[in-house]
Write a protein that holds these residues in place. Structure first.
Motif, PDB file in Angstrom:
ATOM      1  N   PHE A  58      20.355   4.299  32.521  1.00 39.81           N
ATOM      2  CA  PHE A  58      20.230   2.864  32.313  1.00 39.81           C
ATOM      3  C   PHE A  58      19.330   2.565  31.119  1.00 39.81           C
ATOM      4  O   PHE A  58      18.331   3.241  30.893  1.00 39.81           O
ATOM      5  N   CYS A  59      19.723   1.557  30.360  1.00 28.01           N
ATOM      6  CA  CYS A  59      18.944   1.086  29.219  1.00 28.01           C
ATOM      7  C   CYS A  59      17.566   0.652  29.708  1.00 28.01           C
ATOM      8  O   CYS A  59      17.468  -0.079  30.691  1.00 28.01           O
ATOM      9  N   ARG A  60      16.509   1.072  29.037  1.00 28.21           N
ATOM     10  CA  ARG A  60      15.181   0.719  29.540  1.00 28.21           C
ATOM     11  C   ARG A  60      14.828  -0.739  29.240  1.00 28.21           C
ATOM     12  O   ARG A  60      13.872  -1.277  29.781  1.00 28.21           O
ATOM     13  N   GLN A  61      15.630  -1.383  28.402  1.00 30.99           N
ATOM     14  CA  GLN A  61      15.362  -2.785  28.106  1.00 30.99           C
ATOM     15  C   GLN A  61      16.184  -3.734  28.979  1.00 30.99           C
ATOM     16  O   GLN A  61      15.675  -4.692  29.520  1.00 30.99           O
ATOM     17  N   CYS A  62      17.499  -3.458  29.109  1.00 36.80           N
ATOM     18  CA  CYS A  62      18.360  -4.445  29.773  1.00 36.80           C
ATOM     19  C   CYS A  62      19.080  -3.915  31.014  1.00 36.80           C
ATOM     20  O   CYS A  62      19.733  -4.671  31.718  1.00 36.80           O
ATOM     21  N   TYR A  63      18.985  -2.624  31.287  1.00 33.85           N
ATOM     22  CA  TYR A  63      19.626  -1.992  32.457  1.00 33.85           C
ATOM     23  C   TYR A  63      21.151  -1.922  32.379  1.00 33.85           C
ATOM     24  O   TYR A  63      21.814  -1.702  33.384  1.00 33.85           O
ATOM     25  N   HIS A  64      21.682  -2.092  31.170  1.00 35.90           N
ATOM     26  CA  HIS A  64      23.087  -1.761  30.951  1.00 35.90           C
ATOM     27  C   HIS A  64      23.164  -0.225  30.949  1.00 35.90           C
ATOM     28  O   HIS A  64      22.150   0.458  30.884  1.00 35.90           O
ATOM     29  N   LEU A  65      24.372   0.322  30.990  1.00 37.84           N
ATOM     30  CA  LEU A  65      24.518   1.767  30.906  1.00 37.84           C
ATOM     31  C   LEU A  65      24.174   2.221  29.496  1.00 37.84           C
ATOM     32  O   LEU A  65      24.515   1.555  28.520  1.00 37.84           O
ATOM     33  N   LEU A  70      18.049   3.293  24.841  1.00 39.77           N
ATOM     34  CA  LEU A  70      18.594   1.949  24.718  1.00 39.77           C
ATOM     35  C   LEU A  70      20.112   1.974  24.703  1.00 39.77           C
ATOM     36  O   LEU A  70      20.722   2.890  24.164  1.00 39.77           O
ATOM     37  N   CYS A  71      20.721   0.917  25.275  1.00 39.47           N
ATOM     38  CA  CYS A  71      22.177   0.828  25.265  1.00 39.47           C
ATOM     39  C   CYS A  71      22.655   0.421  23.872  1.00 39.47           C
ATOM     40  O   CYS A  71      21.855   0.053  23.011  1.00 39.47           O
ATOM     41  N   ARG A  72      23.949   0.441  23.679  1.00 42.33           N
ATOM     42  CA  ARG A  72      24.485   0.148  22.355  1.00 42.33           C
ATOM     43  C   ARG A  72      24.344  -1.327  22.003  1.00 42.33           C
ATOM     44  O   ARG A  72      24.273  -1.674  20.828  1.00 42.33           O
ATOM     45  N   ILE A  73      24.286  -2.188  22.996  1.00 43.30           N
ATOM     46  CA  ILE A  73      24.108  -3.618  22.704  1.00 43.30           C
ATOM     47  C   ILE A  73      22.672  -3.876  22.240  1.00 43.30           C
ATOM     48  O   ILE A  73      22.450  -4.534  21.232  1.00 43.30           O
ATOM     49  N   CYS A  74      21.695  -3.331  22.957  1.00 47.23           N
ATOM     50  CA  CYS A  74      20.301  -3.525  22.554  1.00 47.23           C
ATOM     51  C   CYS A  74      20.014  -2.899  21.192  1.00 47.23           C
ATOM     52  O   CYS A  74      19.162  -3.374  20.451  1.00 47.23           O
ATOM     53  N   GLN A  75      20.728  -1.835  20.867  1.00 47.26           N
ATOM     54  CA  GLN A  75      20.510  -1.167  19.575  1.00 47.26           C
ATOM     55  C   GLN A  75      21.145  -1.905  18.409  1.00 47.26           C
ATOM     56  O   GLN A  75      20.777  -1.687  17.270  1.00 47.26           O
TER      57      GLN A  75
HETATM   58 ZN   LIG Z   1      20.231  -2.535  26.655  1.00 54.21          ZN
END
Ligand SMILES: [Zn+2]
Length: 207
Positions: A58-65, A70-75
Motif C-alpha cells: 500500500f502507498c504510504r501516502q494514500c493507501y492505493h496499491l 508511493l503509488c503511481r498516482i502520488c508519484q
Molecule cells: Zn498514493
C-alpha cells in the motif's frame, strides 16, 4: 466438495470460488479451463499469484496499491494536489480513474464506519488523512464514499474532522458526490458516465 473431481482440481476450484462474483459452478469451469491450457499458462498464473504479495503493497501516502513506497498516482507530477478525493476502497478509486473526470490525488480509507460490523474510526486510515491534510492542505476534499448509510456516516465523520482545517487561510472546501448515484450503490459498479456526472455535479457537503 465434489468427490468426483481430482483433488488438485477441486482445490483450485474451491480457491477460485472465493473470488467475488465467482460461484461454485464457474469456479469449476475455470479450473477445468486452466487445466485445458498448456502447462506454461498454469505455471505463469501461479507465479503471478505468488509475486502479488511480495511486490505489491500500500502507498504510504494514500493507501492505493503501490509497488514501492508511493503509488503511481502520488508519484505523478501531472496530478493536482489541490484536490483530494476520499474513497472507501481501492476498487472505488479505480472506478473514478476509469471515469476520467478526476486529476487530483486520493485517500483510501480502507473501509467505512459501521457500528454493526464493529468498524470504528480507528479501523480506517483517518489519522493518516489528517496528518496529510495538515502537512499539505488541499483546497478541496471530495467525499466519494458510497451512497449508503455507512458511506454517509463516514462522509459526515470526515466532514467533522475537517471543520476547522484551513488551506492558505481559507476553510477547506468539502464536497460530496451525489447527483445520479442511486442509493445503496457501490461506486465500483457504476458505469463511467454516471460516476463522471456524479463527480462533476458534486455539491458542498454539510451535516
Ligand atoms: Zn498514493
Amino acid at each position: 466438495v465434489d468427490p468426483t473431481l481430482p483433488i488438485a482440481l477441486e482445490r483450485l476450484a474451491r480457491l477460485l470460488g472465493r473470488l467475488p462474483g465467482v460461484g461454485e459452478r464457474s469456479a469449476q469451469r475455470l479450473a477445468v479451463h486452466v487445466l485445458g491450457q498448456d502447462q506454461d499458462y498454469a505455471r505463469a498464473l501461479g507465479e503471478a499469484l505468488n509475486a502479488l504479495h511480495d511486490s505489491v503493497g500500500f502507498c504510504r501516502q494514500c493507501y492505493h496499491l503501490a509497488e514501492g513506497e508511493l503509488c503511481r498516482i502520488c508519484q505523478s507530477p501531472a496530478r493536482d494536489p489541490r484536490q483530494l478525493c476520499v474513497v472507501e476502497d481501492v476498487p472505488d478509486l479505480m472506478a473514478i480513474e476509469r471515469s476520467g473526470e478526476f486529476r487530483g490525488l486520493y485517500h483510501v480509507l480502507r473501509g467505512a464506519l459501521s457500528p454493526l460490523k464493529g468498524i470504528g474510526p480507528r479501523d480506517l486510515t483517518l489519522d493518516d488523512l489528517l496528518r496529510r491534510i495538515d502537512a499539505e492542505p488541499p483546497e478541496e476534499v471530495i467525499l466519494a464514499t458510497s451512497i449508503s448509510v455507512e458511506g454517509e456516516a463516514t462522509a459526515s465523520y470526515v466532514l467533522g474532522l475537517l471543520r476547522h482545517k484551513l488551506a492558505d487561510g481559507k476553510p477547506i472546501r468539502v464536497t460530496r458526490i451525489a447527483s445520479g448515484v442511486p442509493q445503496g450503490s457501490d461506486l465500483e459498479y457504476l458505469d463511467q458516465a454516471t460516476l463522471g456526472r456524479a463527480l462533476r455535479a458534486r455539491l458542498p457537503f454539510q451535516r
